[in-house]
Design an enzyme around this catalytic site. Structure first.
Site, PDB file in Angstrom:
ATOM      1  CG  ASP A  30      -2.555   4.622  18.449  1.00  0.00           C
ATOM      2  OD1 ASP A  30      -2.078   3.560  18.005  1.00  0.00           O
ATOM      3  OD2 ASP A  30      -1.847   5.553  18.887  1.00  0.00           O
ATOM      4  CB  ILE A  31      -1.915   6.842  23.362  1.00  0.00           C
ATOM      5  CG1 ILE A  31      -1.971   7.788  24.538  1.00  0.00           C
ATOM      6  CG2 ILE A  31      -0.511   6.706  22.804  1.00  0.00           C
ATOM      7  CD1 ILE A  31      -1.204   7.279  25.761  1.00  0.00           C
ATOM      8  CG  ASN A  85       3.347  -0.859  11.522  1.00  0.00           C
ATOM      9  OD1 ASN A  85       3.225  -0.758  10.304  1.00  0.00           O
ATOM     10  ND2 ASN A  85       2.942   0.090  12.351  1.00  0.00           N
ATOM     11  N   GLY A  91       8.152  -0.197  11.232  1.00  0.00           N
ATOM     12  CA  GLY A  91       7.501   0.750  12.141  1.00  0.00           C
ATOM     13  C   GLY A  91       6.901   0.126  13.384  1.00  0.00           C
ATOM     14  CD  GLN A  92       5.963  -5.461  15.911  1.00  0.00           C
ATOM     15  OE1 GLN A  92       6.604  -6.075  15.054  1.00  0.00           O
ATOM     16  NE2 GLN A  92       5.245  -6.069  16.828  1.00  0.00           N
ATOM     17  CG  HIS A  98      -0.399  -3.547  17.815  1.00  0.00           C
ATOM     18  ND1 HIS A  98       0.867  -3.919  18.233  1.00  0.00           N
ATOM     19  CD2 HIS A  98      -0.237  -2.433  17.074  1.00  0.00           C
ATOM     20  CE1 HIS A  98       1.742  -3.049  17.787  1.00  0.00           C
ATOM     21  NE2 HIS A  98       1.104  -2.134  17.066  1.00  0.00           N
TER      22      HIS A  98
HETATM   23  P1  5GP Z   1       3.288  -0.001  16.242  1.00  0.00           P
HETATM   24  O1  5GP Z   1       4.170   1.153  15.855  1.00  0.00           O
HETATM   25  O2  5GP Z   1       3.974  -0.956  17.177  1.00  0.00           O
HETATM   26  O3  5GP Z   1       2.641  -0.695  15.072  1.00  0.00           O
HETATM   27  O4  5GP Z   1       2.058   0.638  17.000  1.00  0.00           O
HETATM   28  C1  5GP Z   1       2.048   0.898  18.354  1.00  0.00           C
HETATM   29  C2  5GP Z   1       0.908   1.848  18.588  1.00  0.00           C
HETATM   30  O5  5GP Z   1       0.582   1.833  19.951  1.00  0.00           O
HETATM   31  C3  5GP Z   1       1.243   3.292  18.226  1.00  0.00           C
HETATM   32  O6  5GP Z   1       0.308   3.780  17.277  1.00  0.00           O
HETATM   33  C4  5GP Z   1       1.162   4.023  19.559  1.00  0.00           C
HETATM   34  O7  5GP Z   1       0.623   5.325  19.442  1.00  0.00           O
HETATM   35  C5  5GP Z   1       0.257   3.115  20.370  1.00  0.00           C
HETATM   36  N1  5GP Z   1       0.521   3.146  21.804  1.00  0.00           N
HETATM   37  C6  5GP Z   1       1.740   3.026  22.425  1.00  0.00           C
HETATM   38  N2  5GP Z   1       1.584   3.072  23.756  1.00  0.00           N
HETATM   39  C7  5GP Z   1       0.246   3.220  23.980  1.00  0.00           C
HETATM   40  C8  5GP Z   1      -0.529   3.330  25.180  1.00  0.00           C
HETATM   41  O8  5GP Z   1      -0.019   3.298  26.312  1.00  0.00           O
HETATM   42  N3  5GP Z   1      -1.867   3.468  25.023  1.00  0.00           N
HETATM   43  C9  5GP Z   1      -2.469   3.506  23.797  1.00  0.00           C
HETATM   44  N4  5GP Z   1      -3.803   3.655  23.776  1.00  0.00           N
HETATM   45  N5  5GP Z   1      -1.766   3.399  22.659  1.00  0.00           N
HETATM   46  C10 5GP Z   1      -0.420   3.260  22.749  1.00  0.00           C
END
Ligand code: 5GP
Ligand code: ZN
Length: 111
Positions: A30-31, A85, A91-92, A98
Site C-alpha cells: 500500500d502506498i 472496505n 472507507g472504500q 481489494h
Molecule cells: P480503500 O480505502 O479503498 O479500502 O483502500 C484503498 C487503498 O489503496 C488505500 O489504502 C490507499 O493507500 C491505496 N492506494 C491508493 N492509490 C494507490 C496507488 O496508486 N498505489 C498503491 N500502492 N496503493 C494505493
C-alpha cells in the site's frame, strides 16, 4: 475500466511495489501504509466491491483469502488483520475490490 487506478496498476500504466502476480491476482504494498506491513491483494477482474461479487466469483473470493495468508507468511508479517472496505461510509476509496493485509504492530479495535 478506463479510470480505475487499480486497473492501471494491473496494466502497468502506474508503477507499484509488487509482491506477487499471476493470471488472476496481483498483490502490492500500500502506498500509504497503516501498519508496518500493509499490502493489498487485488483480483485482475474489475469487480467494484465485495457487494458486487457474483456466484461465478466464488473461486476468486476463496483464492484472494488463501493467497493473502500465504503472502503474509512469506513476507514474515506475523499476525495480521484482513480488511475489505465496502462502500464510502466504510472507507472504500478505490472501487476495484481489494483485500488489505495489515500487520507488524499490535492492532487496536476498529472504532
Ligand atoms: P480503500 O480505502 O479503498 O479500502 O483502500 C484503498 C487503498 O489503496 C488505500 O489504502 C490507499 O493507500 C491505496 N492506494 C491508493 N492509490 C494507490 C496507488 O496508486 N498505489 C498503491 N500502492 N496503493 C494505493
Ligand atoms: Zn479496476
Amino acid at each position: 475500466m478506463d479510470n480505475c487506478i487499480f486497473c492501471k496498476i494491473i496494466k502497468k500504466e502506474i508503477p507499484s511495489k509488487k509482491l506477487y502476480e499471476d493470471d488472476e491476482m496481483i498483490a502490492f504494498w500500500d502506498i500509504n501504509p497503516q501498519a508496518p506491513h500493509h499490502f493489498l491483494v487485488v483480483p485482475k477482474k474489475h469487480v467494484a466491491s465485495v457487494a458486487a461479487l457474483e456466484e461465478a466469483d466464488d473461486k476468486l473470493a476463496g483464492k484472494i483469502l488463501r493467497l493473502g495468508a500465504r503472502l503474509a507468511k512469506e513476507n514474515n508479517v506475523g499476525d495480521f488483520r484482513v480488511v475489505f472496505n465496502n462502500g464510502p461510509l466504510a472507507g472504500q476509496e478505490v472501487f476495484h475490490m481489494h483485500m488489505h493485509i495489515l500487520g507488524g504492530r499490535r492492532l487496536g479495535s476498529f472504532a
